[in-house]
Write an enzyme that holds these catalytic residues in place. Structure first.
Site, mmCIF file in Angstrom:
data_model
loop_
_atom_site.group_PDB
_atom_site.id
_atom_site.type_symbol
_atom_site.label_atom_id
_atom_site.label_comp_id
_atom_site.label_asym_id
_atom_site.label_seq_id
_atom_site.Cartn_x
_atom_site.Cartn_y
_atom_site.Cartn_z
ATOM 1 N N ASN A 120 -9.954 0.392 0.218
ATOM 2 C CA ASN A 120 -8.488 0.451 0.216
ATOM 3 C C ASN A 120 -7.982 -0.055 -1.142
ATOM 4 O O ASN A 120 -8.038 -1.256 -1.413
ATOM 5 C CB ASN A 120 -7.957 -0.415 1.362
ATOM 6 C CG ASN A 120 -6.443 -0.387 1.449
ATOM 7 O OD1 ASN A 120 -5.762 0.086 0.529
ATOM 8 N ND2 ASN A 120 -5.903 -0.905 2.536
ATOM 9 N N CYS A 157 0.817 -1.233 0.000
ATOM 10 C CA CYS A 157 0.000 0.000 0.000
ATOM 11 C C CYS A 157 0.845 1.275 0.000
ATOM 12 O O CYS A 157 0.326 2.360 -0.264
ATOM 13 C CB CYS A 157 -0.941 0.013 1.193
ATOM 14 S SG CYS A 157 -2.109 -1.338 1.151
ATOM 15 N N HIS A 211 -3.100 7.712 2.705
ATOM 16 C CA HIS A 211 -3.507 6.405 2.192
ATOM 17 C C HIS A 211 -4.893 6.096 2.758
ATOM 18 O O HIS A 211 -5.156 6.319 3.940
ATOM 19 C CB HIS A 211 -2.492 5.354 2.649
ATOM 20 C CG HIS A 211 -2.924 3.955 2.363
ATOM 21 N ND1 HIS A 211 -3.458 3.586 1.149
ATOM 22 C CD2 HIS A 211 -2.921 2.830 3.129
ATOM 23 C CE1 HIS A 211 -3.745 2.289 1.182
ATOM 24 N NE2 HIS A 211 -3.437 1.821 2.372
#
Ligand code: UT7
Length: 324
Positions: A281, A114, A251
């Site tokens: 996500n 990520c 994020h």
């Protein structure tokens, strides 16, 4: 002479197919209220037949070129942050390069889960700073839903697919990417991982046994701690105060983690770009998707100071301070 990388265009692309929390209620033992309360997610986009990480990325790149007023022939570097490449090789960057028809230039993938968006941005920025490259296409693209275990309610509600693109251009003015900070700690690899791979072997199960496994609660705590540290590191490196930051572009993993980081920065949520409700996500795509939305919506304006940050499997984490 110091060279900086200025953002001259951004773009994004999401699959048409949307999976809502109500859809997930029919698939696993979960409910909309739990997902929204614990994560802030309402829906996520899911790649359909024929859509891959590279096809999403190519669309995002074309939109970023249009905004920048350039063509693929004007770039000299492609860096792609992804954990879900179409193939092991050629790299996703090479597939994208071929589709965009810009042969010869350097093109490669960066795998930092990520944090891939920040890692890819940091790498491209350093190439530009070194003076060897002038214009880079930086992509964050993922199809994480292809490796989600749809029977595991603790992870399947979290992830979505998408792609973001940023075009960086060398400038002698002090603007654009002011600093990047990237870190990793492999000792925390067990907190979030995919349990099989090429070298360690695939299993005789659907999808080769490829699944995301996560110790959610520990990831949550580690994320809040590391993000707090990186925010301090970034401000110190630029001799800036919290109040110098106009926008936090984090994020998009969990609204509660985003809120905790904003609190550490004493920032109101009005100064934070949130897309996790619509995208879930999207791993390496998430920060770029949020940045593109912030620019397109008119929230982020030229000259604004942006703090981008991310964390992910590895464990990896990083930040970028940008004067847009
Ligand atoms: O990009 C980096 C990737 N990852 C992340 O950033 C994720 C970080 N972690 C998180 O976002 C949170 O830890 C989660 C959203 C994954 C989980 O939230 P939590 O508040 O940490 O919940 P928990 O894991 O402690 O679970 C609490 C309860 C458990 O039930 P019991 O044992 O208390 O009876 C879970 O079984 O919630 C249950 N639960 C669910 N219930 C309904 C877990 N997932 C679900 C679900 N629906 N989808």
């Amino acid at each position: 002479m110091t060279i900086y990388s200025k953002i001259i265009g951004t773009g994004s692309h999401l699959p048409d197919k949307i999976l809502t929390n109500a859809d997930l209620e029919k698939m696993v033992d979960t409910d909309d209220q739990w997902i929204q309360d614990r994560t802030g997610i309402k829906q996520r986009h899911v790649a359909g037949d024929g859509e891959t990480t590279s096809t999403l990325a190519i669309e995002a790149a074309k939109k970023a070129f249009e905004v920048a007023g350039i063509t693929a022939k004007d770039i000299d570097l492609i860096v792609v942050g992804t954990t879900t490449p179409d193939l092991i090789f050629p790299s996703t960057a090479c597939l994208i390069q071929n589709a965009l028809d810009c042969p010869g230039i350097a093109a490669f993938d960066v795998n930092a889960a990520c944090s891939g968006s920040i890692y890819a941005l940091a790498v491209a920025d350093k190439f530009i700073k070194s003076g060897t490259h002038k214009r880079a296409l930086v992509i964050g693209a993922e199809t994480l839903t292809r490796m989600v275990d749809w029977n595991d309610r603790t992870t399947c509600v979290l992830f979505g697919d998408g792609a973001s693109a940023i075009v960086l251009e060398a400038t002698e003015e002090k603007e654009g990417v002011l600093s990047t900070h990237i870190h990793a700690n492999g000792a925390h690899g067990d907190l979030l991982n995919a349990t099989v791979g090429v070298s360690s072997g695939l299993k005789n199960e659907p999808n080769g046994g490829l699944k995301i496994r996560m110790k959610g609660n520990e990831v949550f705590k580690t994320a809040v701690m590391t993000l707090g540290r990186i925010v301090k590191e970034t401000l110190k490196a630029n001799d800036m105060k919290k109040t110098d930051i106009d926008w936090l572009i984090p994020h998009q993993a969990n609204l509660r983690i985003i809120t905790a980081t904003a609190k550490k920065l004493s920032m109101s949520m009005d100064q934070v770009i949130v897309t996790v409700d619509k995208h879930g996500n999207t791993s390496a795509a998430s920060v770029g998707l949020a940045l593109d939305e912030a620019i397109k919506s008119g929230k982020v304006k030229r000259g604004d100071v942006l703090l981008l940050e991310a964390f992910g499997g590895g464990f990896t984490w990083g930040s970028a301070l940008i004067q847009y």
